[in-house]
Enzyme design. Structure first.
Site, short mmCIF file in Angstrom:
data_model
loop_
_atom_site.label_atom_id
_atom_site.label_comp_id
_atom_site.label_asym_id
_atom_site.label_seq_id
_atom_site.Cartn_x
_atom_site.Cartn_y
_atom_site.Cartn_z
N HIS A 1 97.08 -12.08 -57.67
CA HIS A 1 96.35 -11.95 -56.79
C HIS A 1 97.65 -12.84 -55.79
CE1 HIS A 1 92.85 -12.12 -59.12
NE2 HIS A 1 92.23 -11.99 -57.76
N ASP B 1 95.29 -9.11 -54.71
CA ASP B 1 93.94 -9.29 -54.09
C ASP B 1 94.45 -10.36 -52.65
OD1 ASP B 1 93.00 -7.12 -55.01
OD2 ASP B 1 90.98 -7.84 -55.84
#
Length: 742
Positions: A240, A88
């Site tokens: 991430h 993400d």
């Protein structure tokens, strides 16, 4: 002449529009940059603890992949011993390339949920990502919690991200992951309508089974441990590649991949999971599941992927037509903003230093000039008592000429007055003659312009010192005597007087009054001490007649004949000084239109004069001194700094609205405070009343912006090779004797 002036004004309109467009483009670039950084329209709210009573149980308890084909919610789980590796918040120029390198090394596919603003800023990374076979999804454009946003904002977040993907990699996508989302059991009554609407638009919402929590930076071992599914279960795993410092993620990722493979796991993409869920197949082999084109050639749109496409097909759609070109335009615009804003920031720093340096220099040199010229023992030399010639060029000055000549009649110094009527059609010459003043001569000529009128007056002058003034200006009784005293010094070739605004009772007049007082009492004092005075004002100036003739007279090459002759004096080795006690009262423009016309002519004429005398930069002797000292100062302080000074206001407004209102306001007030100090000191030197300084904040907000546009307009005209005729301003004759002024 009026027809020519009208034609000239019409020709200038496109340049005015271009100047406005340049300023508008600057503002748009900054707004775009702010939006990309979520400073414009940013929303940091994150919803927690809301009820899930409206969310179907089979969604809350289902797999991490949610579709709503035909309005029917369905979920897909990841098969056992299968990892759908997801990332993400990217792309990030530091961490994403390192993640891609690791995935390429281990031949592992992944699905990246990208923030649209980051995609538009780093399109090359996304192109590489797609080119390596990875899958991409939407993570909104500005990373906001969509449950707080309107339908229009949700649609915009999705559309703009699709455009960014189209511009960066030539694709759109059907995958979506909401910011701040986690497992499906966290869906609440506020976010569920968003997912339903996006599902109806053809999006697949992707959630998480296992979260590495790498954003907490708990250590490499913890990241690997928390990302590992329990009991050989399959999982959609979250890492991430952006949103903070991700060095621990970079170190943990290879260890995690090796660990999961050792446990018998395979890696796939979200589309790979959907394919297995539909076909009942086993986990995809490493490297499979990369983006593929839709088999039926269906295309996505910026509003959402359209979709009759089977779930067997990959999430990517080839972008064509309008969305492709709009996407490329977005990426190009962002590239401009990414280059322009840092450049403008550097420019702002330079301008800020230059502005503050100028203020400091003006205060120090103005004080030194005042103390030098006003000490008791200062003298220019023997008192100048011989008569001088006062030249008054006049074109249609019926409202003002009587006041002008009446003020000269009260002169304490012996003078002859030469009124050069430049083809007036309103009876100006007749009014001057009807006054019956014995020392006034009227010289008539066909309309040829102000420089020609001044030259005619110089030729007809009987004395060796000539004073030049405008037909709308009045002198105090002692003005001429004060003005000519510096000629006791044989080095002095010209003297600039102290021009003051007579019609200062209006807002526009008060603004110009502040400008005049600061300009004459600070700027001219500074230039005087540095021996590089750039301009003797047309309203009040004195010259040695022989010096004017040797310079070839007042030139018609530029619109600023006063600046032109002043620079010519410097280049000829003549000294040009400022005489603060010689005061003239002039009628300033009474409307914004007239003010624009006057200042446009001044600024453009100054540029013409500087260009005409550009060789002084390389000359030797006095001419070279002005070129190497005066010209750089004039260019820096009167052209470059004012042109870029709007950056201060634009960045201040930008910061007030989108970053830190209090800090930006304090910074702006600090700059205003410095300007007020300078203005107050200038007013003190000239014994002016301080009440006009109450208008200064409004002057900074309104008047100064107009002056910026005028200067930009002048620069555009100069760069495009435009020509501008001298245009006469409309006069009212309201400026009379200076008694009681101030």
């Amino acid at each position: 002449m009026e027809r020519a002036a009208g034609k000239a004004a019409a020709l200038q309109k496109p340049r005015v529009i271009l100047a406005l467009l340049l300023l508008l483009a600057l503002i748009c670039v900054m707004l775009l940059d702010g939006y990309l950084r979520a400073e414009v329209g940013g929303d940091q709210r994150v919803r927690t603890g809301a009820s899930s009573s409206d969310v179907p149980d089979d969604v809350l308890d289902g797999g991490p992949i949610v579709t709503l084909r035909g309005g029917q919610a369905k979920t897909v789980s990841v098969p056992d011993k299968t990892i759908a590796l997801t990332f993400d918040d990217g792309p990030n120029p530091t961490w994403t390339p390192q993640v891609l390198a690791i995935l390429e090394k281990y031949d592992v596919p992944a699905t990246f949920f990208l923030v649209g603003s980051m995609v538009s800023r780093y399109p090359g990374i996304v192109s590489d990502m797609v080119g390596q076979g990875h899958e991409v999804g939407i993570h909104t454009f500005t990373h906001v919690d969509l449950s707080y946003q309107s339908d229009a904002r949700v649609r915009r977040e999705m559309e703009q991200t699709q455009l960014a993907l189209a511009g960066a990699a030539g694709i759109t996508t059907t995958l979506f992951r909401a910011p701040y989302s986690s497992e499906t059991d966290a869906i609440d009554n506020y976010s569920w309508p968003v997912y339903k609407k996006l599902g109806q638009d053809g999006y697949t919402s992707v959630f998480v089974d296992t979260d590495s929590d790498d954003w907490k930076r708990p250590g490499v071992s913890k990241i690997v441990q928390w990302a590992t599914p329990k009991k050989n279960m399959g999982a959609s795993v979250l890492f991430h590649d952006a949103g903070g410092e991700r060095s621990q993620t970079i170190k943990a990722l290879p260890r995690y991949i090796e660990k999961m493979r050792a446990k018998g796991y395979t890696f796939t993409t979200i589309s790979g999971v959907k394919e297995q869920g539909r076909g009942g197949g086993q986990g995809q082999q490493p490297g499979a599941g990369g983006p593929q084109s839709a088999a039926d050639g269906s295309q996505g749109t910026a509003n959402g992927p359209q979709g009759t496409a089977s779930t067997l097909q990959a999430a990517h759609r080839e972008a064509t037509g309008a969305i492709l070109y709009e996407g490329k335009a977005l990426v190009a615009a962002v590239a401009v903003a990414e280059w322009a804003v840092p450049t403008l920031s550097v420019g702002l720093m330079v301008v800020g230093v230059a502005v503050m340096g100028r203020f400091g220099m003006m205060l120090v040199l103005a004080r030194r000039h005042y103390r030098l010229r006003n000490r008791r023992r200062f003298s220019w030399g023997p008192t100048v008592t011989r008569p001088v010639s006062v030249i008054v060029p006049a074109y249609n000055e019926k409202e003002c000429i009587a006041n002008t000549l009446a003020s000269l009649a009260r002169s304490t110094h012996p003078i002859e007055v030469i009124v050069v009527d430049d083809g007036s059609t309103d009876g100006t010459a007749e009014i001057a003659e009807s006054l019956g003043m014995p020392n006034v001569r009227v010289v008539r000529q066909a309309n040829a312009g102000k420089p020609a009128a001044l030259n005619n007056g110089v030729r007809n002058a009987a004395h060796d010192i000539v004073v030049m003034m405008d037909g709308d200006t009045v002198f105090e009784p002692d003005t001429v005597r004060q003005l000519v005293q510096p000629f006791a010094d044989p080095e002095v070739g010209a003297v600039a007087g102290n021009a003051k605004v007579g019609n200062r009772t209006t807002v526009i007049g008060a603004w110009q009054h502040i400008e005049y007082v600061m300009g004459f009492n600070l700027d001219r004092r500074m230039y005087d001490l540095l021996r590089c005075m750039p301009t003797i004002p047309g309203a009040i100036g004195a010259f040695r007649r022989e010096a004017v003739l040797q310079a070839g007279g007042m030139s018609e090459d530029t619109l600023a004949e006063d600046t032109d002759i002043t620079i010519a004096m410097h280049r000829a080795g003549r000294r040009v000084v400022y005489q603060e006690h010689a005061r003239a009262w002039t009628e300033a423009p009474g409307s914004l239109k007239q003010l624009w016309s006057q200042r446009y002519r001044w600024s453009y004429g100054t540029m013409q004069a500087l260009w005409k005398h550009r060789k002084s930069l390389t000359d030797k002797g006095p001419s070279g001194r002005f070129g190497r000292v005066g010209m750089p100062l004039v260019v820096l302080f009167q052209i470059v700094t004012p042109v870029f000074a709007p950056l201060i206001d634009v960045f201040t407004a930008y910061s007030m609205i989108f970053i830190d209102f209090k800090a930006a306001l304090l910074a702006w007030l600090a700059v205003l405070g410095v300007q007020l100090v300078c203005a107050a000191y200038a007013f003190r030197l000239d014994r002016e009343k301080y009440r006009y300084l109450l208008m200064m904040p409004l002057q900074q907000l309104a008047y100064r912006q107009m002056m910026y546009l005028v200067l930009i307009h002048s620069c555009v005209t100069a760069l495009t090779g435009g020509r501008l005729r001298w245009q006469k301003l409309k006069r009212t004759g309201e400026v009379g004797t200076p008694a009681g002024a101030g």
